[in-house]
Motif scaffolding. Structure first.
Motif, PDB file in Angstrom:
ATOM      1  N   GLU A   1      -2.350 -17.381  11.100  1.00 20.58           N
ATOM      2  CA  GLU A   1      -1.594 -18.630  11.105  1.00 20.58           C
ATOM      3  C   GLU A   1      -2.854 -19.750  11.267  1.00 20.58           C
ATOM      4  O   GLU A   1      -3.781 -19.751  11.792  1.00 20.58           O
ATOM      5  CB  GLU A   1      -1.135 -18.792  12.437  1.00 20.58           C
ATOM      6  CG  GLU A   1      -0.283 -20.097  12.699  1.00 20.58           C
ATOM      7  CD  GLU A   1       0.661 -20.059  14.015  1.00 20.58           C
ATOM      8  OE1 GLU A   1       1.558 -20.874  13.928  1.00 20.58           O
ATOM      9  OE2 GLU A   1       0.153 -19.516  14.956  1.00 20.58           O
TER      10      GLU A   1
ATOM     11  N   THR B   1       0.855 -28.973   8.915  1.00 17.42           N
ATOM     12  CA  THR B   1       1.744 -28.077   9.388  1.00 17.42           C
ATOM     13  C   THR B   1       0.895 -26.428   9.652  1.00 17.42           C
ATOM     14  O   THR B   1       0.035 -26.210   8.828  1.00 17.42           O
ATOM     15  CB  THR B   1       2.894 -27.701   8.498  1.00 17.42           C
ATOM     16  OG1 THR B   1       3.901 -26.870   9.066  1.00 17.42           O
ATOM     17  CG2 THR B   1       2.435 -27.091   7.046  1.00 17.42           C
TER      18      THR B   1
ATOM     19  N   ARG C   1       0.710 -22.635   8.953  1.00 19.68           N
ATOM     20  CA  ARG C   1       1.358 -21.789   8.167  1.00 19.68           C
ATOM     21  C   ARG C   1       0.616 -20.644   7.942  1.00 19.68           C
ATOM     22  O   ARG C   1      -0.722 -20.406   8.550  1.00 19.68           O
ATOM     23  CB  ARG C   1       1.656 -22.570   6.661  1.00 19.68           C
ATOM     24  CG  ARG C   1       0.822 -22.204   5.586  1.00 19.68           C
ATOM     25  CD  ARG C   1      -0.637 -22.639   5.834  1.00 19.68           C
ATOM     26  NE  ARG C   1      -1.840 -22.689   4.701  1.00 19.68           N
ATOM     27  CZ  ARG C   1      -3.069 -22.476   4.776  1.00 19.68           C
ATOM     28  NH1 ARG C   1      -3.475 -22.745   6.046  1.00 19.68           N
ATOM     29  NH2 ARG C   1      -3.692 -22.561   3.724  1.00 19.68           N
TER      30      ARG C   1
ATOM     31  N   LEU D   1       4.576 -24.285  -1.073  1.00 20.32           N
ATOM     32  CA  LEU D   1       4.868 -24.993   0.383  1.00 20.32           C
ATOM     33  C   LEU D   1       5.026 -26.428   0.316  1.00 20.32           C
ATOM     34  O   LEU D   1       5.665 -26.928   0.568  1.00 20.32           O
ATOM     35  CB  LEU D   1       3.786 -24.366   1.184  1.00 20.32           C
ATOM     36  CG  LEU D   1       3.803 -25.150   2.688  1.00 20.32           C
ATOM     37  CD1 LEU D   1       5.322 -24.930   3.299  1.00 20.32           C
ATOM     38  CD2 LEU D   1       2.971 -24.462   3.906  1.00 20.32           C
TER      39      LEU D   1
ATOM     40  N   SER E   1       4.722 -24.033  14.042  1.00 13.55           N
ATOM     41  CA  SER E   1       5.369 -23.166  12.976  1.00 13.55           C
ATOM     42  C   SER E   1       6.865 -23.053  13.162  1.00 13.55           C
ATOM     43  O   SER E   1       7.633 -22.960  12.172  1.00 13.55           O
ATOM     44  CB  SER E   1       4.840 -21.722  13.008  1.00 13.55           C
ATOM     45  OG  SER E   1       3.443 -21.648  13.008  1.00 13.55           O
TER      46      SER E   1
ATOM     47  N   ASP F   1       6.382 -16.129   5.889  1.00 12.36           N
ATOM     48  CA  ASP F   1       5.632 -17.240   6.565  1.00 12.36           C
ATOM     49  C   ASP F   1       5.771 -16.993   8.178  1.00 12.36           C
ATOM     50  O   ASP F   1       6.914 -16.540   8.502  1.00 12.36           O
ATOM     51  CB  ASP F   1       5.867 -18.477   6.223  1.00 12.36           C
ATOM     52  CG  ASP F   1       4.631 -19.449   6.484  1.00 12.36           C
ATOM     53  OD1 ASP F   1       3.704 -19.705   5.518  1.00 12.36           O
ATOM     54  OD2 ASP F   1       4.359 -20.053   7.645  1.00 12.36           O
TER      55      ASP F   1
ATOM     56  N   ASN G   1       8.798 -22.885   6.640  1.00 14.02           N
ATOM     57  CA  ASN G   1       7.623 -23.004   5.570  1.00 14.02           C
ATOM     58  C   ASN G   1       8.124 -21.854   4.781  1.00 14.02           C
ATOM     59  O   ASN G   1       7.959 -21.969   3.579  1.00 14.02           O
ATOM     60  CB  ASN G   1       6.267 -22.511   6.212  1.00 14.02           C
ATOM     61  CG  ASN G   1       5.546 -23.545   7.028  1.00 14.02           C
ATOM     62  OD1 ASN G   1       5.970 -24.788   6.872  1.00 14.02           O
ATOM     63  ND2 ASN G   1       4.675 -23.318   7.932  1.00 14.02           N
TER      64      ASN G   1
END
Length: 293
Positions: A29, A44, A46, A54, A120, A192, A197
């Motif tokens: 992550e 973000t 991801r 994305l 997330s 993801d 995502n």
């Protein structure tokens, strides 16, 4: 490109036996900053991989673009001041992506710019009302004449799970898959740490392949169906959203308002159809009864 998985030590404890120290595989992550024309739009968290998809899906969800021809290119940035886990790092961290829109496409409204980290699980929390989606969506999923056989639909969770290669290693990723409603074929799958995502990557696949709107397809997700996931389906022109778990009340309200078929608890040989059950083909008599209900 950043790693999708990482190895870390873990102590395995099982009652009645001695603890065992061993390596474990984890889903990575990391932050991704999405820029448009050099201006920061969002950050973000991801799983690295399919970052351009994305970004493309994110821009569709936010109403910035609605077709593949409006997305020109994207490049990972690097160098001092470019961002990434360590500000000022000289190497390309692949955690900053700058998108160039096609000529004539308006840049995002500055009010869309996110100056905070989304988590997330948060997804696109900025779209807080059904009316907001209704005013910016380029596609009317209510008029899509697609239907799908119930016996085909119930196969999707197993097909989705069987294609989750990274989940097999980590057990820590969400998945989203796009299925052809007519043939039952899995067209594309993305994983993801963030379920939003994963959906954005699927929609972004449609952007990069100039396939929007994604009419005639079913979006299958490995978790619950939230308002944001319904929103993303509507924005991409996907008429059917199916989930292995429950939808939220607002997800059902939005699906009903937009004419999207929303399926939850799709497990084994059963499912709950919350909106537009007429698209689920279960035999002539049953389908007629559903349409009238």
């Amino acid at each position: 490109m950043g790693r999708i998985t990482a190895r870390r030590p873990v102590t395995r404890i099982t009652l009645g036996t001695q603890p065992v120290r061993r390596p474990d595989t984890l889903a990575v992550e990391e932050p991704l900053e999405i820029r448009v024309g050099g201006a920061s739009l969002a950050i973000t968290m991801r799983t690295p991989g399919n970052d351009v998809e994305l970004a493309g899906g994110f821009l569709v969800s936010e109403g910035v673009i609605a077709a593949g021809g409006q997305f020109h290119s994207a490049i990972h940035c690097g160098g001092p001041g470019a961002g990434g886990p360590i500000a000022g790092a000289a190497e390309n961290t692949y955690n900053v992506l700058d998108v160039t829109l096609a000529q004539g496409v308006a840049a995002p409204d500055p009010d869309l710019a996110r100056t905070f980290y989304t988590t997330s699980s948060c997804g696109l929390c900025g779209k807080a009302s059904i009316e907001a989606v209704q005013t910016v969506s380029s596609y009317d999923v209510a008029v899509d004449a697609v239907d799908v056989a119930a016996e085909v639909l119930v196969t999707f969770p197993d097909l989705l799970r069987a294609a989750q290669a990274v989940f097999d290693k980590t057990g820590g990723l969400h998945a989203a898959g796009l299925f052809d409603a007519a043939t039952g074929e899995l067209v594309v799958l993305r994983e993801d740490v963030g379920r939003h995502n994963a959906v954005d990557k699927v929609v972004g696949w449609g952007v990069l392949n100039d396939r929007l709107p994604l009419s005639g397809h079913v979006l299958m997700v490995s978790g619950r169906a939230s308002f944001e996931l319904v929103q993303k389906a509507v924005m991409a022109g996907i008429p059917i959203l199916a989930a292995v778990s429950a939808p939220s009340s607002l997800a059902v309200e939005l699906a009903a308002a937009q004419g999207l078929t929303l399926v939850g608890f799709l497990r084994g040989d059963s499912m709950n159809v919350y909106t537009r059950p007429d698209r689920i083909r279960v035999g002539a008599g049953d389908r007629a009864a559903l349409s009238a209900s």
